[in-house]
Design an enzyme around this catalytic site. Structure first.
Site, PDB file in Angstrom:
ATOM      1  N   HIS A 178     -54.256  45.887  -1.801  1.00 18.11           N
ATOM      2  CA  HIS A 178     -54.234  46.128  -3.253  1.00 18.11           C
ATOM      3  C   HIS A 178     -55.623  46.176  -3.898  1.00 18.11           C
ATOM      4  CE1 HIS A 178     -50.018  46.039  -2.945  1.00 18.11           C
ATOM      5  NE2 HIS A 178     -49.772  44.778  -3.166  1.00 18.11           N
ATOM      6  N   HIS A 236     -47.303  47.118 -10.003  1.00 19.58           N
ATOM      7  CA  HIS A 236     -46.720  46.095  -9.131  1.00 19.58           C
ATOM      8  C   HIS A 236     -45.729  45.200  -9.875  1.00 19.58           C
ATOM      9  CE1 HIS A 236     -46.598  43.237  -5.790  1.00 19.58           C
ATOM     10  NE2 HIS A 236     -47.271  44.125  -5.081  1.00 19.58           N
ATOM     11  N   SER A 237     -44.871  45.791 -10.697  1.00 17.89           N
ATOM     12  CA  SER A 237     -43.865  44.972 -11.401  1.00 17.89           C
ATOM     13  C   SER A 237     -42.785  44.501 -10.440  1.00 17.89           C
ATOM     14  CB  SER A 237     -43.226  45.777 -12.532  1.00 17.89           C
ATOM     15  OG  SER A 237     -44.157  45.928 -13.577  1.00 17.89           O
ATOM     16  N   GLU A 269     -42.804  50.010  -5.475  1.00 19.31           N
ATOM     17  CA  GLU A 269     -44.129  50.541  -5.812  1.00 19.31           C
ATOM     18  C   GLU A 269     -44.226  51.975  -5.320  1.00 19.31           C
ATOM     19  OE1 GLU A 269     -46.734  47.455  -3.925  1.00 19.31           O
ATOM     20  OE2 GLU A 269     -44.816  46.432  -3.924  1.00 19.31           O
TER      21      GLU A 269
HETATM   22  C1  BGC Z   1     -47.046  43.527  -0.487  1.00 18.67           C
HETATM   23  C2  BGC Z   1     -46.647  42.143  -0.059  1.00 18.67           C
HETATM   24  C3  BGC Z   1     -47.405  41.159  -0.875  1.00 18.67           C
HETATM   25  C4  BGC Z   1     -47.097  41.435  -2.327  1.00 18.67           C
HETATM   26  C5  BGC Z   1     -47.779  40.502  -3.281  1.00 18.67           C
HETATM   27  C6  BGC Z   1     -46.687  43.671  -1.928  1.00 18.67           C
HETATM   28  O1  BGC Z   1     -46.975  44.949  -2.389  1.00 18.67           O
HETATM   29  O2  BGC Z   1     -46.459  44.524   0.295  1.00 18.67           O
HETATM   30  O3  BGC Z   1     -46.878  41.930   1.302  1.00 18.67           O
HETATM   31  O4  BGC Z   1     -47.084  39.855  -0.538  1.00 18.67           O
HETATM   32  O5  BGC Z   1     -47.444  42.738  -2.642  1.00 18.67           O
HETATM   33  O6  BGC Z   1     -49.044  40.243  -2.939  1.00 18.67           O
END
Ligand code: BGC
Length: 385
Positions: free
Chosen positions: A142, A215-216, A350
């Site tokens: 991310h 990331h909601s 997502e």
């Molecule tokens: C990931 C997870 C992660 C989460 C929060 C998601 O997009 O795929 O593995 O734990 O985000 O961090």
């Protein structure tokens, strides 16, 4: 319990049609009141930057977006009886987002420059190898520890007759989190009827990679009300990208047929989550990218919650969608209404390019070059049946 048909929020459908076609709906005598936009001060960062919270409201739904991380802090939607509830996980205060959201769950946040994982944080572009900070089991996740979810974005309100929105801008300097190029990013949230549209744009002054998403985490029974395993999920995807034990794609596009990854028909999220399938053991549940069928702007996912009747439909032009069943929520966080979040209390969908695309030449490309504009759109459409 089967979902009861009918009683769709018609305004939501009309508005969605308008959003999908990019045209304004015709004015008619029964049109709902125009949506509204307002803002309040959500908090102040330690460097003195003020963080604003914009509230976009239509007669159908209402959403609150903060300028820190472009975070969707609340999303209130009616059930089949018209009772509203906040259907996204989050925190009540700015300090909570600053202290607990990264590393952590990334509740509601805009993710950049690269949503999802890059193996060993390493990729090569035009002969140069770049090394990103490693923040997830030896991989980059991310956009890194100071990704777009941690930035103060500049907000500009947008208003038309039938829609209200807020445009967020952030310029990421060359070398930010070790990514090449100055990346000028903008994300516009637009509310119309029962739909929230997310339009992402970016340009660069050097070849780079980009994969933006939001990331909601949703819980259609209401944030803090318990688990989401009884929500029924349908994904418009016949294939997914299997992963290794660190959740990096193997490169295969595997068929979902005959596995617990098959959501081509609406299925409760929890129905097969404990089946002992190796992929689900790696993710401690669902934490995978599905390869969306077709191309262009299309339905990607539909989720229904049987008790409230709330339904979320997600449309996108992206090639993939990460479905994450909130596996790493471990009871240490308390959310917007003060209730504890435990494993499986929310799910994320997502819209994205596939994880680790820069290291898989066969995957759709995430390279952005000077002169090009990165453009992608996603719509969340809420209704109750
Ligand atoms: C990931 C997870 C992660 C989460 C929060 C998601 O997009 O795929 O593995 O734990 O985000 O961090």
């Amino acid at each position: 319990m089967p979902l009861r048909p009918k009683k769709t929020l018609l305004i939501g459908v009309a508005a969605l049609a308008a959003l999908v076609t990019g045209m304004l709906p015709a004015v008619n005598a029964t049109a709902a009141p125009s949506p509204t936009i307002s803002k309040d001060l959500f908090g102040t960062l330690s460097d003195g930057t003020k963080v604003w919270r914009y509230t976009l409201s239509s007669s159908a739904i209402s959403v609150k977006i903060i300028t820190y991380g472009g975070i969707v802090q609340r999303l209130d939607a009616p059930d089949r009886h018209g009772h509203r509830a906040n259907v996204v996980l989050g925190f009540p205060k700015l300090d909570d987002y600053v202290a607990k959201n990264n590393p952590g769950p990334y509740f509601g946040a805009l993710i950049g420059r690269y949503g999802n994982r890059i193996a060993k944080g390493t990729f090569t572009l035009d002969g140069t190898t770049y090394h990103l900070p490693l923040n997830n089991n030896g991989n980059s996740l991310h956009g890194g520890p100071k990704g777009f979810d941690t930035k103060a974005w500049t907000a500009t309100p947008v208003k038309t007759k039938d829609a209200v929105g807020v445009r967020l801008d952030y310029t990421s300097p060359d070398g930010d989190m070790n990514y090449p190029g100055t990346l000028k990013a903008s994300v516009t949230y637009t509310l119309s009827g029962g739909s929230l549209r997310l339009d992402y744009r970016a340009t660069t002054d050097k070849a780079t990679i980009v994969n933006l998403t939001n990331h909601s985490y949703f819980n259609l029974a209401g944030e803090g009300s318990g688990g989401i395993y009884d929500h029924r999920l349908r994904l418009n995807a016949d294939r997914y990208t299997p992963v290794d034990s660190t959740l990096i794609p193997t490169g295969q596009l595997a068929p979902v047929a005959g596995t617990p990854m098959d959501f081509t028909k609406a299925t409760p999220i929890g129905a097969r989550i404990r089946d002992g399938f190796q992929q689900l053991a790696y993710g401690q549940g669902y934490d995978h990218n599905w390869v969306l069928n077709g191309s262009g702007f299309r339905l990607a996912a539909e989720v229904g919650e049987p008790t409230s009747g709330r339904v979320l439909k997600i449309y996108t032009d992206q090639p993939g969608i990460q479905f994450y069943s909130g596996n790493f929520l471990d009871g240490t966080l308390y959310g917007t209404s003060g209730r504890q979040y435990r494993q499986g209390d929310g799910f994320a969908l997502e819209t994205q390019h596939f994880p680790d695309s820069p290291n898989h030449p066969d995957f759709p490309s995430t390279v952005l070059r000077p002169g090009q504009t990165y453009r992608t759109s996603t719509v969340w459409s809420l209704s109750a049946h």
